[in-house]
Design a protein around this motif. Structure first.
Motif, PDB file in Angstrom:
ATOM      1  N   LYS A  93      41.409  36.553  24.666  1.00 44.12           N
ATOM      2  CA  LYS A  93      40.753  36.988  26.153  1.00 44.12           C
ATOM      3  C   LYS A  93      41.828  37.187  27.205  1.00 44.12           C
ATOM      4  O   LYS A  93      42.486  36.349  27.415  1.00 44.12           O
ATOM      5  CB  LYS A  93      39.709  35.862  26.500  1.00 44.12           C
ATOM      6  CG  LYS A  93      38.546  36.101  25.497  1.00 44.12           C
ATOM      7  CD  LYS A  93      37.270  35.109  26.402  1.00 44.12           C
ATOM      8  CE  LYS A  93      36.138  35.386  25.603  1.00 44.12           C
ATOM      9  NZ  LYS A  93      35.002  34.724  26.265  1.00 44.12           N
ATOM     10  N   GLY A  94      41.822  38.487  27.469  1.00 42.48           N
ATOM     11  CA  GLY A  94      42.793  38.744  28.613  1.00 42.48           C
ATOM     12  C   GLY A  94      42.051  38.424  30.019  1.00 42.48           C
ATOM     13  O   GLY A  94      40.813  38.190  29.998  1.00 42.48           O
ATOM     14  N   PRO A  95      42.923  38.535  30.884  1.00 50.98           N
ATOM     15  CA  PRO A  95      42.548  38.509  32.360  1.00 50.98           C
ATOM     16  C   PRO A  95      41.286  39.241  32.696  1.00 50.98           C
ATOM     17  O   PRO A  95      40.467  38.931  33.519  1.00 50.98           O
ATOM     18  CB  PRO A  95      43.320  38.140  33.172  1.00 50.98           C
ATOM     19  CG  PRO A  95      44.740  38.953  32.393  1.00 50.98           C
ATOM     20  CD  PRO A  95      44.488  38.594  30.983  1.00 50.98           C
ATOM     21  N   LYS A  96      41.368  40.486  32.007  1.00 51.23           N
ATOM     22  CA  LYS A  96      40.352  41.403  32.658  1.00 51.23           C
ATOM     23  C   LYS A  96      38.696  40.832  31.927  1.00 51.23           C
ATOM     24  O   LYS A  96      37.935  41.244  32.859  1.00 51.23           O
ATOM     25  CB  LYS A  96      40.650  42.844  31.837  1.00 51.23           C
ATOM     26  CG  LYS A  96      41.784  43.450  32.714  1.00 51.23           C
ATOM     27  CD  LYS A  96      42.199  44.846  32.207  1.00 51.23           C
ATOM     28  CE  LYS A  96      43.212  45.425  32.758  1.00 51.23           C
ATOM     29  NZ  LYS A  96      43.617  46.794  32.391  1.00 51.23           N
ATOM     30  N   GLU A  97      38.804  40.354  30.749  1.00 50.13           N
ATOM     31  CA  GLU A  97      37.657  40.225  30.218  1.00 50.13           C
ATOM     32  C   GLU A  97      36.940  38.909  31.042  1.00 50.13           C
ATOM     33  O   GLU A  97      35.852  38.980  31.340  1.00 50.13           O
ATOM     34  CB  GLU A  97      37.702  39.632  28.864  1.00 50.13           C
ATOM     35  CG  GLU A  97      37.761  40.838  27.962  1.00 50.13           C
ATOM     36  CD  GLU A  97      39.315  41.158  27.719  1.00 50.13           C
ATOM     37  OE1 GLU A  97      40.143  40.598  28.068  1.00 50.13           O
ATOM     38  OE2 GLU A  97      39.542  42.185  26.946  1.00 50.13           O
TER      39      GLU A  97
ATOM     40  N   THR B 194      33.346  36.808  35.108  1.00 50.14           N
ATOM     41  CA  THR B 194      32.927  36.247  36.669  1.00 50.14           C
ATOM     42  C   THR B 194      32.458  37.074  37.483  1.00 50.14           C
ATOM     43  O   THR B 194      31.355  36.567  38.181  1.00 50.14           O
ATOM     44  CB  THR B 194      34.482  35.693  37.233  1.00 50.14           C
ATOM     45  OG1 THR B 194      34.950  34.909  35.961  1.00 50.14           O
ATOM     46  CG2 THR B 194      34.172  34.934  38.401  1.00 50.14           C
ATOM     47  N   LYS B 195      32.655  38.128  37.707  1.00 49.05           N
ATOM     48  CA  LYS B 195      32.000  39.367  38.624  1.00 49.05           C
ATOM     49  C   LYS B 195      30.363  39.399  37.986  1.00 49.05           C
ATOM     50  O   LYS B 195      29.490  39.225  38.960  1.00 49.05           O
ATOM     51  CB  LYS B 195      32.497  40.597  38.506  1.00 49.05           C
ATOM     52  CG  LYS B 195      34.117  40.420  39.300  1.00 49.05           C
ATOM     53  CD  LYS B 195      34.671  42.045  39.144  1.00 49.05           C
ATOM     54  CE  LYS B 195      35.890  41.991  39.791  1.00 49.05           C
ATOM     55  NZ  LYS B 195      36.511  43.171  39.882  1.00 49.05           N
ATOM     56  N   ALA B 196      30.084  39.619  36.738  1.00 48.92           N
ATOM     57  CA  ALA B 196      28.783  39.396  36.380  1.00 48.92           C
ATOM     58  C   ALA B 196      28.053  38.226  36.714  1.00 48.92           C
ATOM     59  O   ALA B 196      26.836  38.249  37.163  1.00 48.92           O
ATOM     60  CB  ALA B 196      28.843  39.672  34.836  1.00 48.92           C
ATOM     61  N   ILE B 197      28.602  37.128  36.477  1.00 55.62           N
ATOM     62  CA  ILE B 197      28.003  35.883  36.870  1.00 55.62           C
ATOM     63  C   ILE B 197      27.582  35.670  38.308  1.00 55.62           C
ATOM     64  O   ILE B 197      26.765  35.380  38.751  1.00 55.62           O
ATOM     65  CB  ILE B 197      28.655  34.779  36.347  1.00 55.62           C
ATOM     66  CG1 ILE B 197      28.627  34.515  34.900  1.00 55.62           C
ATOM     67  CG2 ILE B 197      28.109  33.311  36.922  1.00 55.62           C
ATOM     68  CD1 ILE B 197      29.618  33.818  34.278  1.00 55.62           C
ATOM     69  N   ARG B 198      28.650  36.078  39.267  1.00 61.81           N
ATOM     70  CA  ARG B 198      28.412  36.217  40.799  1.00 61.81           C
ATOM     71  C   ARG B 198      27.360  36.903  41.075  1.00 61.81           C
ATOM     72  O   ARG B 198      26.350  36.724  41.927  1.00 61.81           O
ATOM     73  CB  ARG B 198      29.582  36.396  41.249  1.00 61.81           C
ATOM     74  CG  ARG B 198      30.686  35.337  41.329  1.00 61.81           C
ATOM     75  CD  ARG B 198      31.871  35.764  42.226  1.00 61.81           C
ATOM     76  NE  ARG B 198      32.955  34.772  41.674  1.00 61.81           N
ATOM     77  CZ  ARG B 198      34.154  35.010  42.427  1.00 61.81           C
ATOM     78  NH1 ARG B 198      34.504  36.032  42.923  1.00 61.81           N
ATOM     79  NH2 ARG B 198      35.019  34.082  42.169  1.00 61.81           N
ATOM     80  N   ALA B 199      27.180  38.299  40.488  1.00 59.88           N
ATOM     81  CA  ALA B 199      26.316  39.198  40.804  1.00 59.88           C
ATOM     82  C   ALA B 199      24.795  38.731  40.406  1.00 59.88           C
ATOM     83  O   ALA B 199      23.945  38.867  40.979  1.00 59.88           O
ATOM     84  CB  ALA B 199      26.646  40.618  39.863  1.00 59.88           C
ATOM     85  N   ILE B 200      24.630  37.994  39.226  1.00 60.35           N
ATOM     86  CA  ILE B 200      23.356  37.546  38.706  1.00 60.35           C
ATOM     87  C   ILE B 200      23.095  36.374  39.604  1.00 60.35           C
ATOM     88  O   ILE B 200      22.003  36.365  39.989  1.00 60.35           O
ATOM     89  CB  ILE B 200      23.358  36.929  37.208  1.00 60.35           C
ATOM     90  CG1 ILE B 200      23.606  38.240  36.422  1.00 60.35           C
ATOM     91  CG2 ILE B 200      22.408  36.126  36.933  1.00 60.35           C
ATOM     92  CD1 ILE B 200      23.981  37.818  34.931  1.00 60.35           C
TER      93      ILE B 200
END
Length: 73
Positions: free
Chosen positions: A25-29, A34-40
């Protein structure tokens, strides 16, 4: 004897698209997750109460308006 550059050899062994550390897993994934969890979380914390409150206030306003119209008749 010829010296080998271990860094180049280890870089040649990993698959393309994966970081050389082998974790997969790279930093982009990780940043995307993280962005998806923050949005939810933002939707749950702010969005649901906002929609519920708005619907409640509108419903109460419509109820009061209906009561006024029907009581005058």
């Amino acid at each position: 004897m010829e010296q080998r550059d271990d860094y180049k050899c280890s870089a040649d062994r990993h698959r393309s698209g994966e970081p050389p550390n082998g974790q997969g897993k790279g930093p982009k994934e990780i940043a995307t997750a993280t962005k998806a969890i923050r949005a939810i979380t933002a939707i749950v914390v702010f969005g649901i109460p906002l929609v519920t409150g708005t619907v409640t206030l509108l419903g109460y306003g419509i109820y009061e308006a209906y009561k006024r119209v029907t009581s005058r008749s």
